[in-house]
Design an enzyme around this catalytic site. Structure first.
Site, PDB file in Angstrom:
ATOM      1  N   VAL A 146       0.864  -1.175   0.000  1.00  5.05           N
ATOM      2  CA  VAL A 146       0.000   0.000   0.000  1.00  5.05           C
ATOM      3  C   VAL A 146       0.905   1.230   0.000  1.00  5.05           C
ATOM      4  O   VAL A 146       1.683   1.440   0.935  1.00  5.05           O
ATOM      5  CB  VAL A 146      -0.935   0.024   1.223  1.00  5.05           C
ATOM      6  CG1 VAL A 146      -1.756   1.311   1.240  1.00  5.05           C
ATOM      7  CG2 VAL A 146      -1.862  -1.189   1.212  1.00  5.05           C
ATOM      8  N   GLU A 167      -3.504   1.720  -2.309  1.00  2.00           N
ATOM      9  CA  GLU A 167      -3.034   3.095  -2.108  1.00  2.00           C
ATOM     10  C   GLU A 167      -3.809   3.770  -0.982  1.00  2.00           C
ATOM     11  O   GLU A 167      -4.861   3.311  -0.560  1.00  2.00           O
ATOM     12  CB  GLU A 167      -3.185   3.903  -3.398  1.00  2.00           C
ATOM     13  CG  GLU A 167      -4.499   3.717  -4.143  1.00  2.00           C
ATOM     14  CD  GLU A 167      -5.748   4.056  -3.369  1.00  2.00           C
ATOM     15  OE1 GLU A 167      -5.742   5.105  -2.682  1.00  2.00           O
ATOM     16  OE2 GLU A 167      -6.736   3.313  -3.439  1.00  2.00           O
ATOM     17  N   GLY A 196     -10.567   1.494  -1.145  1.00  2.00           N
ATOM     18  CA  GLY A 196      -9.143   1.606  -1.471  1.00  2.00           C
ATOM     19  C   GLY A 196      -8.328   0.748  -0.528  1.00  2.00           C
ATOM     20  O   GLY A 196      -8.791  -0.293  -0.052  1.00  2.00           O
ATOM     21  N   GLU A 197      -7.080   1.155  -0.292  1.00  2.00           N
ATOM     22  CA  GLU A 197      -6.162   0.443   0.612  1.00  2.00           C
ATOM     23  C   GLU A 197      -5.728  -0.925   0.087  1.00  2.00           C
ATOM     24  O   GLU A 197      -5.004  -1.642   0.752  1.00  2.00           O
ATOM     25  CB  GLU A 197      -6.783   0.222   2.002  1.00  2.00           C
ATOM     26  CG  GLU A 197      -7.242   1.444   2.727  1.00  2.00           C
ATOM     27  CD  GLU A 197      -7.888   1.119   4.078  1.00  2.00           C
ATOM     28  OE1 GLU A 197      -7.886  -0.067   4.495  1.00  2.00           O
ATOM     29  OE2 GLU A 197      -8.399   2.051   4.718  1.00  2.00           O
ATOM     30  N   GLY A 198      -6.219  -1.338  -1.071  1.00  2.00           N
ATOM     31  CA  GLY A 198      -5.962  -2.697  -1.528  1.00  2.00           C
ATOM     32  C   GLY A 198      -6.985  -3.699  -1.045  1.00  2.00           C
ATOM     33  O   GLY A 198      -6.804  -4.911  -1.228  1.00  2.00           O
TER      34      GLY A 198
END
Length: 317
Positions: free
Chosen positions: A54, A146, A286-288
């Site tokens: 990330v 991200e 997000g964050e993966g």
């Protein structure tokens, strides 16, 4: 540059057709196993070592009022990742992926792309190197995500620049923008598109940013060198990686899109890339996180591919 191994893929396909099931009955699970075989270069691919990365960055365009949260939240969330308190921490645990968070000069945001270039060529190169250097060369699969307040605005600008269309076609609520904030996002992206006309991946990243997007590109390129399959997360991650299409139409051949985000631009982006997401769960964190959930599906695909008996082994004529 490592390429897809059609011999290994064909061997995997033949194995799928010999397993104790009607051919094709596991649908995309079969396709995923064959994809992995081709990129790992072996008929029975492995998922012993999964890496999640990330990347986090801050963006000057937040000065245009494009986000309901201040830029300081990026660093606070990075702290939360380190403490194990975020959604991606929980999903990586159960998906069996090691998680590394890479903050990129959070105290030095990129410049506001409505006023000039977001990054210099040297800054782009540094962020891409950071992304490449973070990749574990011994991994079997790489998950990319991200974090960065304002980066859905950056993603919309990147997507519009590479794939065409107006700001309105790509801008969505992101972390919850509505009303005036959503209007500000559209205006900022439109202003950026009017100011910049980049023609390559690096000049696109320089024009719009951000560092985490450039790091994602660096990681995708490094993974391709290694023959390492990649699972991209949602809209922001896919828009970042999609920039590489400007230099090489085949740049994302080793990548899967983990999920179709609820962010409106992601469906358009997926169609532009001609790819099919593994999942569609209305996620947009997000964050993966979507990529981590997709890893669980991929593990199921590999487990069936490797562990099921063939008709001959089961003694079924």
């Amino acid at each position: 540059m490592t390429e897809f191994d059609p011999t290994a893929a064909q061997a995997a396909r033949e194995r799928q057709d010999s397993l104790t099931k009607p051919p094709g009955s596991l649908g995309r699970l079969e396709d995923l196993a064959i994809f992995m075989a081709g990129w790992q270069g072996q008929a029975r691919p492995r998922l012993d070592r999964a890496q999640a990365l990330v990347f986090a960055g801050n963006h000057g365009v937040v000065a245009q009022g494009v986000n309901p949260f201040p830029a300081e939240v990026t660093a606070l969330m990075v702290r939360n990742f380190a403490a194990g308190g975020a959604a991606i921490n929980q999903l990586c645990k159960i998906a069996g992926a090691s998680l590394s968070v890479v903050p990129l000069d959070l105290d030095r945001p990129t410049d506001d792309f409505t006023q000039g270039a977001a990054m210099s060529p040297d800054e782009v190169a540094a962020a891409m190197h950071a992304g490449a250097d973070a990749v574990d060369k011994d991994a079997d699969i790489l998950i990319l995500g991200e974090m960065g307040i304002g980066n859905s605005t950056v993603a919309a600008a990147l997507a519009a620049s590479v794939f065409g269309g107006r700001a309105e076609d790509w801008v969505g609520p992101g972390t919850g923008a509505e009303g005036e904030v959503l209007d500000n996002k559209r205006r900022a992206v439109a202003a950026g598109l009017a100011r910049h006309e980049p023609v390559s991946a690096r000049t696109t990243l320089a024009a719009f940013g951000g560092r985490e997007q450039a790091a994602i590109c660096g990681a995708v390129l490094r993974a391709r060198e290694l023959g390492l399959p990649v699972i991209l997360d949602g809209f922001i991650c896919t828009a970042a990686a999609g920039v590489l299409i400007r230099d090489d139409a085949d740049a994302l051949a080793h990548c899967l899109i983990g999920h179709e985000s609820a962010e409106p631009g992601h469906r358009r982006l997926i169609a532009s890339l001609g790819m099919q997401p593994v999942l569609s769960l209305d996620m947009r964190l997000g964050e993966g996180t979507g990529a981590a959930v997709a890893l669980m599906v991929l593990r199921g695909a590999i487990a069936c591919h490797d562990g099921m008996a063939t008709f001959a082994e089961a003694g079924i004529a």
